[in-house]
Design a protein around this motif. Structure first.
Motif, PDB file in Angstrom:
ATOM      1  N   PHE A 137       0.816  -1.209   0.000  1.00 14.67           N
ATOM      2  CA  PHE A 137       0.000   0.000   0.000  1.00 14.67           C
ATOM      3  C   PHE A 137       0.853   1.264   0.000  1.00 14.67           C
ATOM      4  N   ASP A 138       1.880   1.329   0.850  1.00 15.49           N
ATOM      5  CA  ASP A 138       2.695   2.541   0.904  1.00 15.49           C
ATOM      6  C   ASP A 138       3.281   2.876  -0.466  1.00 15.49           C
ATOM      7  N   GLY A 139       3.816   1.879  -1.147  1.00 11.40           N
ATOM      8  CA  GLY A 139       4.373   2.097  -2.483  1.00 11.40           C
ATOM      9  C   GLY A 139       3.309   2.571  -3.460  1.00 11.40           C
ATOM     10  N   GLN A 140       2.125   1.967  -3.394  1.00 14.57           N
ATOM     11  CA  GLN A 140       1.037   2.375  -4.288  1.00 14.57           C
ATOM     12  C   GLN A 140       0.589   3.803  -3.992  1.00 14.57           C
ATOM     13  N   CYS A 141       0.460   4.131  -2.726  1.00 14.67           N
ATOM     14  CA  CYS A 141      -0.004   5.461  -2.349  1.00 14.67           C
ATOM     15  C   CYS A 141       0.993   6.527  -2.801  1.00 14.67           C
ATOM     16  N   ARG A 142       2.259   6.296  -2.549  1.00  9.86           N
ATOM     17  CA  ARG A 142       3.282   7.260  -2.969  1.00  9.86           C
ATOM     18  C   ARG A 142       3.289   7.416  -4.492  1.00  9.86           C
ATOM     19  N   LEU A 143       3.138   6.314  -5.214  1.00 15.43           N
ATOM     20  CA  LEU A 143       3.137   6.368  -6.673  1.00 15.43           C
ATOM     21  C   LEU A 143       1.904   7.098  -7.208  1.00 15.43           C
ATOM     22  N   ALA A 144       0.740   6.851  -6.626  1.00  9.89           N
ATOM     23  CA  ALA A 144      -0.468   7.564  -7.066  1.00  9.89           C
ATOM     24  C   ALA A 144      -0.292   9.065  -6.849  1.00  9.89           C
ATOM     25  N   TRP A 145       0.295   9.458  -5.714  1.00 13.55           N
ATOM     26  CA  TRP A 145       0.559  10.879  -5.479  1.00 13.55           C
ATOM     27  C   TRP A 145       1.589  11.424  -6.467  1.00 13.55           C
ATOM     28  N   GLU A 146       2.599  10.641  -6.803  1.00 15.12           N
ATOM     29  CA  GLU A 146       3.563  11.079  -7.829  1.00 15.12           C
ATOM     30  C   GLU A 146       2.847  11.324  -9.149  1.00 15.12           C
ATOM     31  N   ASN A 147       1.877  10.477  -9.474  1.00 13.09           N
ATOM     32  CA  ASN A 147       1.123  10.647 -10.712  1.00 13.09           C
ATOM     33  C   ASN A 147       0.268  11.909 -10.651  1.00 13.09           C
ATOM     34  N   VAL A 148      -0.335  12.190  -9.498  1.00 12.84           N
ATOM     35  CA  VAL A 148      -1.089  13.445  -9.337  1.00 12.84           C
ATOM     36  C   VAL A 148      -0.139  14.629  -9.520  1.00 12.84           C
ATOM     37  N   ARG A 149       1.028  14.555  -8.906  1.00 12.93           N
ATOM     38  CA  ARG A 149       2.017  15.642  -9.058  1.00 12.93           C
ATOM     39  C   ARG A 149       2.431  15.833 -10.513  1.00 12.93           C
ATOM     40  N   ALA A 150       2.562  14.734 -11.261  1.00 14.01           N
ATOM     41  CA  ALA A 150       2.943  14.827 -12.675  1.00 14.01           C
ATOM     42  C   ALA A 150       1.869  15.564 -13.474  1.00 14.01           C
ATOM     43  N   VAL A 151       0.606  15.274 -13.195  1.00 12.18           N
ATOM     44  CA  VAL A 151      -0.488  15.971 -13.884  1.00 12.18           C
ATOM     45  C   VAL A 151      -0.471  17.448 -13.505  1.00 12.18           C
ATOM     46  N   LEU A 152      -0.301  17.731 -12.218  1.00  8.00           N
ATOM     47  CA  LEU A 152      -0.218  19.123 -11.781  1.00  8.00           C
ATOM     48  C   LEU A 152       0.926  19.853 -12.478  1.00  8.00           C
ATOM     49  N   ALA A 153       2.091  19.239 -12.525  1.00  6.97           N
ATOM     50  CA  ALA A 153       3.258  19.865 -13.153  1.00  6.97           C
ATOM     51  C   ALA A 153       3.010  20.136 -14.628  1.00  6.97           C
ATOM     52  N   ALA A 154       2.315  19.216 -15.309  1.00 11.45           N
ATOM     53  CA  ALA A 154       2.011  19.411 -16.735  1.00 11.45           C
ATOM     54  C   ALA A 154       1.127  20.633 -16.949  1.00 11.45           C
ATOM     55  N   ALA A 155       0.378  21.026 -15.921  1.00 17.77           N
ATOM     56  CA  ALA A 155      -0.482  22.207 -15.986  1.00 17.77           C
ATOM     57  C   ALA A 155       0.168  23.400 -15.272  1.00 17.77           C
ATOM     58  N   ASP A 156       1.461  23.283 -14.964  1.00 15.94           N
ATOM     59  CA  ASP A 156       2.215  24.325 -14.273  1.00 15.94           C
ATOM     60  C   ASP A 156       1.609  24.636 -12.907  1.00 15.94           C
ATOM     61  N   MET A 157       1.292  23.572 -12.159  1.00 20.03           N
ATOM     62  CA  MET A 157       0.739  23.683 -10.815  1.00 20.03           C
ATOM     63  C   MET A 157       1.494  22.745  -9.879  1.00 20.03           C
ATOM     64  N   THR A 158       1.229  22.892  -8.569  1.00 12.87           N
ATOM     65  CA  THR A 158       1.808  22.022  -7.551  1.00 12.87           C
ATOM     66  C   THR A 158       0.690  21.564  -6.604  1.00 12.87           C
ATOM     67  N   VAL A 159       1.046  20.781  -5.597  1.00 15.04           N
ATOM     68  CA  VAL A 159       0.035  20.343  -4.630  1.00 15.04           C
ATOM     69  C   VAL A 159      -0.582  21.522  -3.892  1.00 15.04           C
ATOM     70  N   GLU A 160       0.100  22.648  -3.846  1.00 16.05           N
ATOM     71  CA  GLU A 160      -0.457  23.855  -3.209  1.00 16.05           C
ATOM     72  C   GLU A 160      -1.675  24.378  -3.964  1.00 16.05           C
ATOM     73  N   ASN A 161      -1.856  23.947  -5.215  1.00 13.89           N
ATOM     74  CA  ASN A 161      -3.013  24.363  -6.014  1.00 13.89           C
ATOM     75  C   ASN A 161      -4.227  23.467  -5.799  1.00 13.89           C
ATOM     76  N   LEU A 162      -4.069  22.369  -5.070  1.00 14.47           N
ATOM     77  CA  LEU A 162      -5.191  21.456  -4.854  1.00 14.47           C
ATOM     78  C   LEU A 162      -6.249  22.093  -3.970  1.00 14.47           C
TER      79      LEU A 162
END
Length: 129
Positions: A51-76
């Motif tokens: 689970f820990d590995g999956q959770c960290r990876l899912a968050w990395e994927n969210v961060r990748a989408v944010l970065a592609a839109a020039d955003m960070t987790v602070e924009n959530l």
């Protein structure tokens, strides 16, 4: 107007935890990004077993989408986490807090069946900028 995402925690409701707010009030947003559910998989389609590995990876994927839109987790502004089993609640909260730090978007956690049986969670979100 400057972008701000402020926590809203009414006195009439039970106190929210340090990791989320009852609501997120967005001011000054020019863009809204709706992030589809991000599963815990790599570009090759690999899924960690734990689970820990999956959770960290899912968050990395969210961060990748944010970065592609020039955003960070602070924009959530809003995050929805779908968990396959309630026994993952504590690890999910711990890792989410590591990822978000002091940022407190509105959060919903749903215990449900997940699209792929190998996935233990999926994360969708709304970001503003």
């Amino acid at each position: 107007m400057t972008l701000s995402i402020d926590s809203v925690d009414p006195a009439e409701l039970p106190e929210s935890s340090p990791a989320y707010a009852h609501a997120a009030l967005v001011r000054g947003a020019e863009r809204t990004l709706f992030i589809s559910g991000q599963p815990p998989w790599t570009i090759e389609g690999d899924v960690p077993a734990d689970f820990d590995g999956q959770c960290r990876l899912a968050w990395e994927n969210v961060r990748a989408v944010l970065a592609a839109a020039d955003m960070t987790v602070e924009n959530l502004a809003k995050v929805t986490v779908y968990l396959s089993d309630r026994r993952h609640r504590e690890a999910n909260s711990r890792i989410r807090h590591e990822v978000l730090g002091d940022h407190r978007p509105a959060i919903t956690i749903i215990i449900t069946g997940i699209y792929d049986e190998s996935w233990l969670l999926e994360i969708e979100a709304v970001a503003v900028g």
